[in-house]
Design a protein around this motif. Structure first.
Motif, short mmCIF file in Angstrom:
data_model
loop_
_atom_site.label_atom_id
_atom_site.label_comp_id
_atom_site.label_asym_id
_atom_site.label_seq_id
_atom_site.Cartn_x
_atom_site.Cartn_y
_atom_site.Cartn_z
N ILE A 57 39.93 25.60 47.47
CA ILE A 57 39.45 26.12 46.04
C ILE A 57 37.95 25.73 46.00
CG2 ILE A 57 39.74 25.37 43.80
CD1 ILE A 57 42.57 24.26 44.27
N ARG A 58 37.28 26.84 45.65
CA ARG A 58 36.07 26.73 45.37
C ARG A 58 35.62 27.53 43.98
NH1 ARG A 58 33.21 31.55 46.88
NH2 ARG A 58 34.60 32.77 48.24
N LEU A 59 34.70 27.23 43.44
CA LEU A 59 34.07 27.86 42.17
C LEU A 59 32.64 28.54 42.59
CD1 LEU A 59 34.67 28.26 38.89
CD2 LEU A 59 33.62 26.30 38.63
N ASP A 60 32.31 29.84 42.36
CA ASP A 60 31.33 30.46 42.44
C ASP A 60 30.89 31.15 41.12
OD1 ASP A 60 32.58 32.88 42.36
OD2 ASP A 60 32.58 33.16 44.75
N SER A 61 29.84 32.06 41.27
CA SER A 61 29.38 32.61 40.11
C SER A 61 30.37 33.83 39.70
CB SER A 61 27.74 33.36 40.37
OG SER A 61 28.26 34.23 41.28
N ASP A 62 31.51 33.97 40.30
CA ASP A 62 32.43 35.00 39.90
C ASP A 62 33.73 34.26 39.52
OD1 ASP A 62 31.07 37.70 40.47
OD2 ASP A 62 31.16 37.02 42.41
N GLY A 63 33.56 33.04 39.53
CA GLY A 63 34.71 32.31 39.01
C GLY A 63 35.45 31.50 40.29
N PRO A 64 36.69 31.22 39.86
CA PRO A 64 37.56 30.04 41.04
C PRO A 64 38.12 31.10 42.09
CG PRO A 64 38.92 30.60 38.95
CD PRO A 64 37.75 30.91 38.71
N CYS A 65 38.02 30.53 43.38
CA CYS A 65 38.39 31.38 44.45
C CYS A 65 39.45 30.22 45.25
CB CYS A 65 37.22 31.72 45.50
SG CYS A 65 37.94 32.55 47.05
N GLU A 66 40.81 30.80 45.37
CA GLU A 66 41.89 29.87 45.88
C GLU A 66 42.27 30.60 47.05
OE1 GLU A 66 44.48 28.04 43.17
OE2 GLU A 66 43.05 28.15 41.40
N SER A 151 46.24 46.41 41.37
CA SER A 151 45.65 46.73 40.03
C SER A 151 44.11 46.93 40.15
CB SER A 151 45.92 45.73 38.93
OG SER A 151 45.06 44.36 39.16
N PRO A 152 43.50 47.44 39.38
CA PRO A 152 42.07 47.63 39.62
C PRO A 152 41.20 46.49 39.43
CG PRO A 152 42.87 49.49 38.04
CD PRO A 152 43.89 48.39 38.38
N LEU A 153 41.66 45.44 38.81
CA LEU A 153 41.22 44.19 38.85
C LEU A 153 41.46 43.45 40.09
CD1 LEU A 153 39.58 41.79 37.28
CD2 LEU A 153 41.82 41.27 36.42
N GLY A 154 42.60 43.59 40.57
CA GLY A 154 42.82 43.09 42.07
C GLY A 154 42.22 43.69 43.01
N ARG A 155 42.02 44.83 43.16
CA ARG A 155 41.17 45.62 44.18
C ARG A 155 39.54 44.94 43.97
NH1 ARG A 155 43.96 50.10 42.59
NH2 ARG A 155 42.38 50.91 41.58
N GLY A 156 39.18 45.01 43.15
CA GLY A 156 37.82 44.55 42.84
C GLY A 156 37.77 43.12 43.23
N CYS A 157 38.42 42.39 43.02
CA CYS A 157 38.36 40.73 43.27
C CYS A 157 38.80 41.04 44.93
CB CYS A 157 39.61 39.96 42.82
SG CYS A 157 39.59 38.37 43.23
N ALA A 158 39.57 41.49 45.41
CA ALA A 158 39.77 41.51 46.92
C ALA A 158 38.46 42.01 47.61
CB ALA A 158 41.01 42.35 47.20
N GLN A 159 37.75 43.06 47.12
CA GLN A 159 36.69 43.64 47.81
C GLN A 159 35.62 42.71 47.61
OE1 GLN A 159 35.96 47.28 45.27
NE2 GLN A 159 37.49 48.53 46.48
N ARG A 160 35.52 41.71 46.55
CA ARG A 160 34.50 40.70 46.47
C ARG A 160 34.68 39.55 47.42
NH1 ARG A 160 35.05 35.80 43.98
NH2 ARG A 160 36.59 36.31 42.86
N LEU A 161 36.11 39.36 47.67
CA LEU A 161 36.42 38.29 48.58
C LEU A 161 36.09 38.98 50.19
CD1 LEU A 161 39.73 37.33 47.03
CD2 LEU A 161 37.67 35.96 47.29
N ILE A 162 36.25 40.07 50.27
CA ILE A 162 36.14 40.55 51.60
C ILE A 162 34.62 40.60 51.89
CG2 ILE A 162 36.12 42.77 53.06
CD1 ILE A 162 38.86 43.31 51.55
N ARG A 163 33.73 41.04 51.05
CA ARG A 163 32.19 41.01 51.08
C ARG A 163 31.85 39.49 51.62
NH1 ARG A 163 32.31 44.48 46.97
NH2 ARG A 163 31.80 43.07 45.60
N GLN A 164 32.20 38.68 50.70
CA GLN A 164 31.84 37.13 50.84
C GLN A 164 32.47 36.70 52.33
OE1 GLN A 164 33.93 35.15 47.66
NE2 GLN A 164 32.14 35.64 46.18
N ALA A 165 33.34 37.08 52.72
CA ALA A 165 33.95 36.56 54.07
C ALA A 165 33.08 37.26 55.27
CB ALA A 165 35.39 37.05 54.17
#
Length: 166
Positions: A57-66, A151-165
């Motif tokens: 669990i981490r918190l970044d500028s986009d919110g929590p990431c679990e 969902s559009p929100l889910g896709r956006g979150c997944a794309q952000r996680l992929i970029r961070q990874a």
């Protein structure tokens, strides 16, 4: 549906945290982002090799990431599942209550995906999936996966996680 894989209970004894990640518990999570080794013959291969797991669990500028981090017998990261806005938060919380949890301060500085430096060729692949528990036929630990539309929100979150990874 992706072909079925099973974990051999004789060659892969479950660690305390890993025993909580049953096919039933994983299938209850709903849509997830899965990061798996590009060299694996199957996107669930990392799950079959895993001998240890912890929640991160981490918190970044986009919110929590679990996420759930799975490791093989050599201590190498072999599979990761990320919570998405489309996931079942109640099932996620129920599973996390039975796992060791690492927060931002618990981990060593990251050098890239799974703590390794980025290579020229992609080492990891990402996909949105839903996991399914299958009836016990040959092994009590059977899991399958299907593609899932986010969902559009889910896709956006997944794309952000992929970029961070990376």
């Amino acid at each position: 549906m992706v072909p079925i894989l099973s974990r051999d209970p004789i060659t892969a004894p479950a660690a305390p945290g890993l025993s909580a990640c049953t096919p039933e518990a994983l299938s209850a999570l709903g849509p997830l982002l899965c990061l798996h080794d590009a060299a694996d013959p199957h996107l669930l291969s990392g799950w079959t090799r895993a001998v240890r797991v912890h929640a991160a669990i981490r918190l970044d500028s986009d919110g929590p990431c679990e996420s759930l981090h799975f490791y093989d017998a050599c201590g190498q990261a072999c599979w990761r599942l990320h919570l998405l806005p489309d996931s079942d938060c109640h099932a996620w919380e129920h599973l996390l209550a039975r796992l060791p949890v690492h927060t931002d301060g618990d981990a060593a500085p990251r050098t890239g995906l799974f703590g390794r430096k980025h290579a020229a060729a992609p080492r990891w692949r990402a996909c949105a999936l839903r996991l399914h528990a299958l009836p016990e036929e040959r092994s009590p630990l059977r899991l399958a996966a299907t593609d899932v539309r986010l969902s559009p929100l889910g896709r956006g979150c997944a794309q952000r996680l992929i970029r961070q990874a990376g």
